[in-house]
Design an enzyme around this catalytic site. Structure first.
Site, PDB file in Angstrom:
ATOM      1  NE  ARG A 153       1.856  -5.027  11.474  1.00 31.15           N
ATOM      2  CZ  ARG A 153       2.999  -4.924  10.797  1.00 31.15           C
ATOM      3  NH1 ARG A 153       4.069  -5.609  11.183  1.00 31.15           N
ATOM      4  NH2 ARG A 153       3.086  -4.140   9.750  1.00 31.15           N
ATOM      5  NE  ARG A 174      -4.410  -1.403   9.833  1.00 36.00           N
ATOM      6  CZ  ARG A 174      -3.339  -0.836   9.288  1.00 36.00           C
ATOM      7  NH1 ARG A 174      -3.341   0.422   8.964  1.00 36.00           N
ATOM      8  NH2 ARG A 174      -2.256  -1.561   9.067  1.00 36.00           N
ATOM      9  NE  ARG A 202       6.389  -0.529  10.284  1.00 35.56           N
ATOM     10  CZ  ARG A 202       5.266  -0.492   9.601  1.00 35.56           C
ATOM     11  NH1 ARG A 202       5.231   0.091   8.416  1.00 35.56           N
ATOM     12  NH2 ARG A 202       4.178  -1.036  10.087  1.00 35.56           N
ATOM     13  CE  LYS A 255      -2.224  -0.982   3.905  1.00 31.97           C
ATOM     14  NZ  LYS A 255      -1.649  -2.280   4.298  1.00 31.97           N
ATOM     15  NE  ARG A 304       7.150  -2.691   5.986  1.00 27.11           N
ATOM     16  CZ  ARG A 304       5.834  -2.510   5.879  1.00 27.11           C
ATOM     17  NH1 ARG A 304       5.325  -2.068   4.749  1.00 27.11           N
ATOM     18  NH2 ARG A 304       5.023  -2.803   6.877  1.00 27.11           N
TER      19      ARG A 304
HETATM   20  P1  AMP Z   1       0.721   0.438   8.849  1.00 26.93           P
HETATM   21  O1  AMP Z   1       1.884   1.330   8.646  1.00 26.93           O
HETATM   22  O2  AMP Z   1      -0.493   0.854   8.035  1.00 26.93           O
HETATM   23  O3  AMP Z   1       1.064  -1.019   8.649  1.00 26.93           O
HETATM   24  O4  AMP Z   1       0.266   0.590  10.376  1.00 26.93           O
HETATM   25  C1  AMP Z   1       1.139   0.237  11.439  1.00 26.93           C
HETATM   26  C2  AMP Z   1       0.337   0.077  12.707  1.00 26.93           C
HETATM   27  O5  AMP Z   1      -0.303   1.325  13.033  1.00 26.93           O
HETATM   28  C3  AMP Z   1      -0.800  -0.931  12.634  1.00 26.93           C
HETATM   29  O6  AMP Z   1      -0.357  -2.252  12.890  1.00 26.93           O
HETATM   30  C4  AMP Z   1      -1.721  -0.412  13.730  1.00 26.93           C
HETATM   31  O7  AMP Z   1      -1.224  -0.741  15.014  1.00 26.93           O
HETATM   32  C5  AMP Z   1      -1.585   1.091  13.585  1.00 26.93           C
HETATM   33  N1  AMP Z   1      -2.604   1.620  12.648  1.00 26.93           N
HETATM   34  C6  AMP Z   1      -2.388   2.160  11.428  1.00 26.93           C
HETATM   35  N2  AMP Z   1      -3.538   2.545  10.859  1.00 26.93           N
HETATM   36  C7  AMP Z   1      -4.517   2.239  11.733  1.00 26.93           C
HETATM   37  C8  AMP Z   1      -5.936   2.358  11.722  1.00 26.93           C
HETATM   38  N3  AMP Z   1      -6.587   2.870  10.664  1.00 26.93           N
HETATM   39  N4  AMP Z   1      -6.619   1.935  12.820  1.00 26.93           N
HETATM   40  C9  AMP Z   1      -5.981   1.431  13.891  1.00 26.93           C
HETATM   41  N5  AMP Z   1      -4.660   1.251  13.965  1.00 26.93           N
HETATM   42  C10 AMP Z   1      -3.916   1.652  12.892  1.00 26.93           C
END
Ligand code: AMP
Length: 191
Positions: free
Chosen positions: A146, A89, A134, A14, A128
């Site tokens: 996740r 989400r 990360r 994404k 990654r």
């Molecule tokens: P990402 O970079 O999109 O993979 O997000 C990393 C982490 O941020 C996720 O595993 C969640 O813990 C948190 N996170 C990101 N976006 C959301 C969302 N829309 N709702 C809740 N938690 C989020």
């Protein structure tokens, strides 16, 4: 105006594709994950809260996530549209987004789901994590948590957007360029 939701499991590409789409269609890219990571880096109170969920591979609570997203949309004026990356989400995030968009006379053009199998995603995430540092990408239990969160809370959104005829699935396996081309073909048909 084009407003896209980029949808898919962690590691589905994404963020990478959003960077490209942002330039190609001159859109504002909003990644909730990036916003949380910035807050964590800057050691804000909000970052501390988010970190406690992110570190376990769980989702940050809806209310704070929705508020953060709405603030980001509100600070961007006169734009061609938005790419929402990693948001919504949960169903309640999607409903909040819909009613917010309606209140400002905007709507979601399409939700594009990047599809790939867990085994491929796990490999991508581990790689990654080694490159970016990360922590949520470096631990297989966190990664699997996740995926679980995605399966239970996020995947019902596919039905939600499909019932509005807004869901489009894209094969997320291939080179970055191959996936870019699939996205361009799709977006040029629907915009
Ligand atoms: P990402 O970079 O999109 O993979 O997000 C990393 C982490 O941020 C996720 O595993 C969640 O813990 C948190 N996170 C990101 N976006 C959301 C969302 N829309 N709702 C809740 N938690 C989020």
């Amino acid at each position: 105006m084009i407003n896209l939701i980029l949808f898919g499991k962690p590691g589905s590409g994404k963020g990478t594709q959003a960077e490209f789409l942002k330039k190609n269609y001159n859109l504002v890219h909003i990644s909730t994950g990036d916003l949380f990571r910035n807050n964590i880096k800057n050691k804000t109170q909000f970052g501390l809260l988010a970190k406690s969920y992110i570190d376990k591979g769980g989702l940050v609570p809806d209310q704070v996530t929705i508020e953060m997203l709405i603030n980001q949309v509100n600070i961007n004026h006169d734009v061609n549209g938005f790419i929402f990356d990693g948001f919504p989400r949960t169903i309640s995030q999607a409903e909040a987004l819909d009613s917010f968009m309606k209140s400002i006379n905007m709507k979601i053009t399409a939700t594009i789901s990047l599809e790939a199998e867990d085994s491929i995603l796990e490999e991508r995430l581990i790689k990654r994590g080694q490159l970016s540092g990360r922590t949520d990408d470096q631990d297989i239990d966190k990664i699997r948590n996740r995926f679980n969160e995605y399966n239970t809370k996020t995947s019902p959104l596919k039905k939600y957007y499909n019932s509005m005829n807004k869901l489009f699935n894209i094969n997320g396996i291939g080179t970055i360029d191959e996936i870019k081309n699939r996205l361009i073909n799709l977006i040029n048909q629907i915009k």
